[in-house]
Design a protein around this motif. Structure first.
Motif, PDB file in Angstrom:
ATOM      1  N   ARG A   2       0.875  -1.511   0.046  1.00 19.02           N
ATOM      2  CA  ARG A   2       0.145   0.080   0.019  1.00 19.02           C
ATOM      3  C   ARG A   2       0.824   1.138  -0.152  1.00 19.02           C
ATOM      4  N   PHE A   3       0.394   2.272  -0.801  1.00 17.12           N
ATOM      5  CA  PHE A   3       1.124   3.444  -0.895  1.00 17.12           C
ATOM      6  C   PHE A   3       0.467   4.698  -0.411  1.00 17.12           C
ATOM      7  N   ILE A  32     -12.973   7.059  -9.580  1.00 18.62           N
ATOM      8  CA  ILE A  32     -13.865   7.248  -8.382  1.00 18.62           C
ATOM      9  C   ILE A  32     -14.252   5.944  -8.078  1.00 18.62           C
ATOM     10  N   LYS A  33     -14.564   4.883  -8.966  1.00 17.67           N
ATOM     11  CA  LYS A  33     -14.912   3.575  -8.467  1.00 17.67           C
ATOM     12  C   LYS A  33     -14.156   2.633  -7.834  1.00 17.67           C
ATOM     13  N   SER A  34     -12.765   3.252  -7.725  1.00 21.15           N
ATOM     14  CA  SER A  34     -11.893   2.423  -7.015  1.00 21.15           C
ATOM     15  C   SER A  34     -11.583   2.949  -5.437  1.00 21.15           C
ATOM     16  N   PHE A  35     -12.519   3.742  -5.095  1.00 18.21           N
ATOM     17  CA  PHE A  35     -12.593   4.304  -3.746  1.00 18.21           C
ATOM     18  C   PHE A  35     -13.474   3.352  -2.786  1.00 18.21           C
ATOM     19  N   GLN A  36     -13.027   3.096  -1.710  1.00 21.15           N
ATOM     20  CA  GLN A  36     -13.962   2.122  -0.910  1.00 21.15           C
ATOM     21  C   GLN A  36     -14.340   2.848   0.244  1.00 21.15           C
ATOM     22  N   LYS A  37     -15.705   2.745   0.462  1.00 21.57           N
ATOM     23  CA  LYS A  37     -16.453   3.625   1.764  1.00 21.57           C
ATOM     24  C   LYS A  37     -15.973   5.023   1.970  1.00 21.57           C
ATOM     25  N   ARG A  38     -15.908   5.651   0.856  1.00 21.81           N
ATOM     26  CA  ARG A  38     -15.416   7.213   0.966  1.00 21.81           C
ATOM     27  C   ARG A  38     -16.901   8.055   1.658  1.00 21.81           C
ATOM     28  N   LEU A  47      -5.128  13.490   0.334  1.00 20.42           N
ATOM     29  CA  LEU A  47      -4.101  12.431   0.660  1.00 20.42           C
ATOM     30  C   LEU A  47      -4.826  11.126   0.635  1.00 20.42           C
ATOM     31  N   ILE A  48      -4.410  10.180  -0.134  1.00 19.05           N
ATOM     32  CA  ILE A  48      -5.199   8.857  -0.321  1.00 19.05           C
ATOM     33  C   ILE A  48      -3.925   7.652   0.005  1.00 19.05           C
ATOM     34  N   ILE A  49      -4.674   6.603   0.337  1.00 12.34           N
ATOM     35  CA  ILE A  49      -4.061   5.322   0.389  1.00 12.34           C
ATOM     36  C   ILE A  49      -4.247   4.609  -0.499  1.00 12.34           C
ATOM     37  N   TYR A  50      -3.560   3.654  -1.081  1.00 14.37           N
ATOM     38  CA  TYR A  50      -3.801   2.784  -2.267  1.00 14.37           C
ATOM     39  C   TYR A  50      -3.066   1.800  -2.458  1.00 14.37           C
ATOM     40  N   GLU A  51      -3.429   0.786  -3.311  1.00  9.91           N
ATOM     41  CA  GLU A  51      -2.285  -0.278  -3.956  1.00  9.91           C
ATOM     42  C   GLU A  51      -2.193  -0.133  -5.447  1.00  9.91           C
ATOM     43  N   GLN A  52      -1.147  -0.277  -5.896  1.00 10.76           N
ATOM     44  CA  GLN A  52      -0.845  -0.068  -7.160  1.00 10.76           C
ATOM     45  C   GLN A  52      -0.687  -1.104  -8.150  1.00 10.76           C
ATOM     46  N   VAL A  53      -1.210  -1.208  -9.269  1.00  8.88           N
ATOM     47  CA  VAL A  53      -1.053  -2.285 -10.327  1.00  8.88           C
ATOM     48  C   VAL A  53      -0.633  -1.769 -11.487  1.00  8.88           C
ATOM     49  N   ILE A  63      -5.676   0.914  -7.091  1.00  8.21           N
ATOM     50  CA  ILE A  63      -7.069   0.074  -6.648  1.00  8.21           C
ATOM     51  C   ILE A  63      -6.913   0.110  -5.035  1.00  8.21           C
ATOM     52  N   ASN A  64      -8.336  -0.215  -4.696  1.00 11.67           N
ATOM     53  CA  ASN A  64      -8.438  -0.088  -3.095  1.00 11.67           C
ATOM     54  C   ASN A  64      -8.134   1.092  -2.555  1.00 11.67           C
ATOM     55  N   VAL A  65      -8.863   2.174  -3.075  1.00 11.98           N
ATOM     56  CA  VAL A  65      -8.303   3.317  -2.472  1.00 11.98           C
ATOM     57  C   VAL A  65      -9.092   3.989  -1.579  1.00 11.98           C
ATOM     58  N   SER A  66      -8.312   4.476  -0.687  1.00 19.36           N
ATOM     59  CA  SER A  66      -9.283   5.164   0.577  1.00 19.36           C
ATOM     60  C   SER A  66      -8.746   6.540   0.779  1.00 19.36           C
ATOM     61  N   LEU A  67      -9.634   7.455   1.321  1.00 16.24           N
ATOM     62  CA  LEU A  67      -9.229   8.712   1.745  1.00 16.24           C
ATOM     63  C   LEU A  67      -8.351   8.695   3.106  1.00 16.24           C
ATOM     64  N   VAL A  68      -7.221   9.386   3.234  1.00 16.34           N
ATOM     65  CA  VAL A  68      -6.686   9.097   4.560  1.00 16.34           C
ATOM     66  C   VAL A  68      -7.437   9.653   5.601  1.00 16.34           C
ATOM     67  N   ALA A  69      -8.172  10.614   5.235  1.00 21.50           N
ATOM     68  CA  ALA A  69      -9.284  11.253   6.399  1.00 21.50           C
ATOM     69  C   ALA A  69     -10.281  10.348   6.685  1.00 21.50           C
ATOM     70  N   ASP A  70     -10.534   9.428   5.824  1.00 24.83           N
ATOM     71  CA  ASP A  70     -11.532   8.480   6.379  1.00 24.83           C
ATOM     72  C   ASP A  70     -10.956   7.254   7.174  1.00 24.83           C
ATOM     73  N   ARG A  71      -9.664   7.193   7.384  1.00 22.27           N
ATOM     74  CA  ARG A  71      -9.121   6.268   8.164  1.00 22.27           C
ATOM     75  C   ARG A  71      -9.163   6.259   9.593  1.00 22.27           C
ATOM     76  N   LYS A  72      -9.956   5.219  10.302  1.00 17.82           N
ATOM     77  CA  LYS A  72     -10.252   5.513  11.632  1.00 17.82           C
ATOM     78  C   LYS A  72      -9.375   4.956  12.620  1.00 17.82           C
ATOM     79  N   VAL A  73      -8.834   5.933  13.444  1.00 23.62           N
ATOM     80  CA  VAL A  73      -7.789   5.534  14.279  1.00 23.62           C
ATOM     81  C   VAL A  73      -8.284   4.429  15.179  1.00 23.62           C
TER      82      VAL A  73
END
Length: 203
Positions: A2-3, A32-38, A47-53, A63-73
């Motif tokens: 993950r990056f 935008i379809k690659s985002f998960q539960k945004r 800032l996003i977290i993602y996997e690269q193919v 792929i499997n992209v999520s916003l850093v702001a959405d990541r819960k501690v």
């Protein structure tokens, strides 16, 4: 792998853009379809977290992209607080044993608590097995009687270890009432009347 990177050239109308990985590296196409539960639509500079193919054309896609702001501690696990019930049982057991060893009470009193606690634990185990298999249940009045005559320490550990009758509010209320009555009776044994009663029983 993950990056983490910054969203750039984002076209919100078309729902795609690119991500530049932090620390350098190959940029990737983001849809935008690659985002998960945004929680909201992505925006330029997020800032996003993602996997690269790597696609057949040689380009990279996120792929499997999520916003850093959405990541819960992750919440810290709740600290285990002292169980007041266990404290009562342990304290009473220590006092009971000490008073017998110091000969304030005859050993028969200790034997009574051990015997009734053992029987209470067995009754709880049988009742839980009966509940699972649809057999005849042990009446709650019998379980409360065992607690009342001294089996409440064993009943307490049966409730905790077997997870039986431990969440039934009305049962627990009556159980603790029998505990208090038994403790009062135990304290009464140290009075003049209580000592006469013990002498009459154990001789």
């Amino acid at each position: 792998m993950r990056f983490q990177g910054k969203l750039t050239n984002w076209n919100d109308d078309k729902g795609f853009g690119f991500v530049e990985p932090n620390g350098g590296g190959d940029r990737s196409f983001v849809h935008i379809k690659s985002f998960q539960k945004r929680s909201r639509r992505p925006a330029e500079g997020d800032l996003i977290i993602y996997e690269q193919v790597k696609e057949p054309q040689g380009k990279f896609k996120a792929i499997n992209v999520s916003l850093v702001a959405d990541r819960k501690v992750r919440p810290e696990p709740p600290k285990k607080s002292a169980n007041p019930g266990a404290l009562i049982v342990v304290t009473f057991s220590v006092i009971l044993t000490a008073t017998v060893l110091l000969k304030y009470l005859p050993p028969e009193v200790l034997y009574l608590y051990i015997a009734t606690s053992t029987i209470a634990f067995i009754f709880y185990a049988f009742d839980k097995s009966a509940a699972k298999n649809g057999r005849w249940r042990t009446p709650e009045s019998h379980l409360h009687f065992l607690s009342l005559v001294g089996g409440w320490p064993g009943a307490f550990y049966a409730q905790k270890s077997l997870r039986h009758k431990s969440s039934k509010t009305e049962f627990k209320r009556v159980y603790w009432a029998t505990v208090m009555m038994n403790i009062f009776a135990f304290v009464w044994l140290f009075t003049g009347q209580g000592r006469h009663f013990l002498l009459a029983i154990v001789g």
